[in-house]
Design an enzyme around this catalytic site. Structure first.
Site, short mmCIF file in Angstrom:
data_model
loop_
_atom_site.label_atom_id
_atom_site.label_comp_id
_atom_site.label_asym_id
_atom_site.label_seq_id
_atom_site.Cartn_x
_atom_site.Cartn_y
_atom_site.Cartn_z
N TYR A 69 0.86 -1.19 0.00
CA TYR A 69 0.00 0.00 0.00
C TYR A 69 0.90 1.24 0.00
CZ TYR A 69 -4.18 -2.73 1.39
OH TYR A 69 -5.23 -3.61 1.45
N PHE A 218 -14.08 -4.74 0.08
CA PHE A 218 -14.98 -4.22 -0.96
C PHE A 218 -16.45 -4.30 -0.53
CE2 PHE A 218 -11.53 -5.80 -4.06
CZ PHE A 218 -10.80 -4.64 -3.90
N GLY A 222 -17.99 -2.80 -3.68
CA GLY A 222 -18.56 -3.81 -4.54
C GLY A 222 -17.71 -4.05 -5.77
N PRO A 231 -21.28 3.83 -10.02
CA PRO A 231 -22.47 4.67 -10.08
C PRO A 231 -23.75 3.84 -10.11
CG PRO A 231 -20.82 5.34 -11.70
CD PRO A 231 -20.38 4.02 -11.17
#
Length: 302
Positions: A69, A218, A222, A231
């Site tokens: 990361y 997630f 998702g 969106p």
């Protein structure tokens, strides 16, 4: 243990081996920039340090990170070290190995004998003498193959005192069985959220039956994955959010946490306001009817 959806708000704690963590934790992936890794705009260092300190003030004692990361100007592990060392006694830092990135940012996957170097890199960056929990993050190409060599190598590092507890990530039920035959497993990190497929639910149930922490990633994003939520959030999610005076992201977290008392959350953010919303999601109680409406959503909504 049960993996039936809960009917009470998902407060409380769970065990990672002999370590007790609050069920809402923090994911460090978004500390380095507006998008992970080298994408997006770098975050102000002081802001990221402030977010970490605020997380601990809000009761977060489980932080998920990784040596990979990092961006060209920021390292999540270095930020954690700078913000929180000397570390609170109850703080649990979980990291992951197998994937890695070279200084240019290019990805690579470690051989079993290279895992020690990845573990030592995390220890050095975090300023610790051992790691609390290390997850073996399985590459997509190995989802249906043996992980015994890599997990066995981590078990040896655990025996050597470099690691306290072991977990696995992005795995199948069969790989969980395989790992547990080699060494104790305290957690499984898999993608999971509203719209999850049946194969993903099976691992969640198996963890509940075995008393293992299930730590979804997630859960908010998702199918948007590292890029964030896609969106067009379902009107069902919006309707439930309006009923609770909450955001769609909070409802997604609340739904995920209510899958069972063994489910933990590690939502990531570099924004203090979003951090407070994420922590507050742990107190949202969704009714049986609301849980059913959200569970019925098709996978494209995830």
């Amino acid at each position: 243990m049960t993996s039936e959806p809960m009917t009470e708000p998902p407060t409380g704690t769970w065990q990672l081996g002999d370590l007790t963590v609050n069920r809402v934790g923090f994911g460090a992936m978004r500390l380095t920039g507006t998008e992970p890794f080298d994408r997006g705009v770098p975050r102000d260092r002081g802001t990221s340090i402030g977010v970490l300190r605020r997380a601990v003030e809000l009761g977060v004692n489980h932080i998920d990170t990784a040596a990979f990361y990092f961006s060209g100007t920021r390292s999540a592990n270095e930020l954690i070290n700078r913000a929180l060392a000397p570390y609170p006694k109850d703080l649990v830092i979980t990291t992951k190995v197998w994937p890695g990135r070279d200084p240019s940012g290019a990805w690579w996957w470690a051989d079993p004998e290279q895992l020690r170097g990845q573990v030592e890199e995390n220890i050095r960056q975090l300023g610790r003498d051992h790691l609390d929990v290390v997850n073996l993050r399985v590459p997509p190409s190995r989802r249906n193959k043996s992980i015994s060599e890599h997990f066995g190598a981590l078990a040896e590092l655990r025996d050597a005192g470099l690691i306290r507890h072991l977990g696995i990530s992005n795995v199948t039920s069969e790989q969980l069985h395989e790992a547990q035959a080699i060494a104790p497993v305290v957690c499984v990190q898999n993608p999971y959220g509203i719209g999850a497929a049946a194969k993903d639910r099976e691992v969640l149930r198996l963890c509940g039956d075995r008393g293992l922490a299930f730590v979804p990633f997630f859960a908010i994003a998702g199918s948007g994955r590292e890029a964030g939520p896609v969106p067009g959030v379902s009107e069902e999610v919006h309707a439930v959010a309006r009923a609770h005076g909450a955001s769609p992201a909070q409802i997604r977290l609340a739904w995920t946490l209510q899958q069972g008392p063994h489910v933990l959350a590690i939502p990531g953010t570099g924004d203090s306001h979003h951090l407070q919303q994420n922590v507050a999601a742990g107190a949202i109680h969704l009714s049986v009817q609301e849980m059913a409406r959200l569970t019925a959503l098709s996978p494209p909504d995830a």
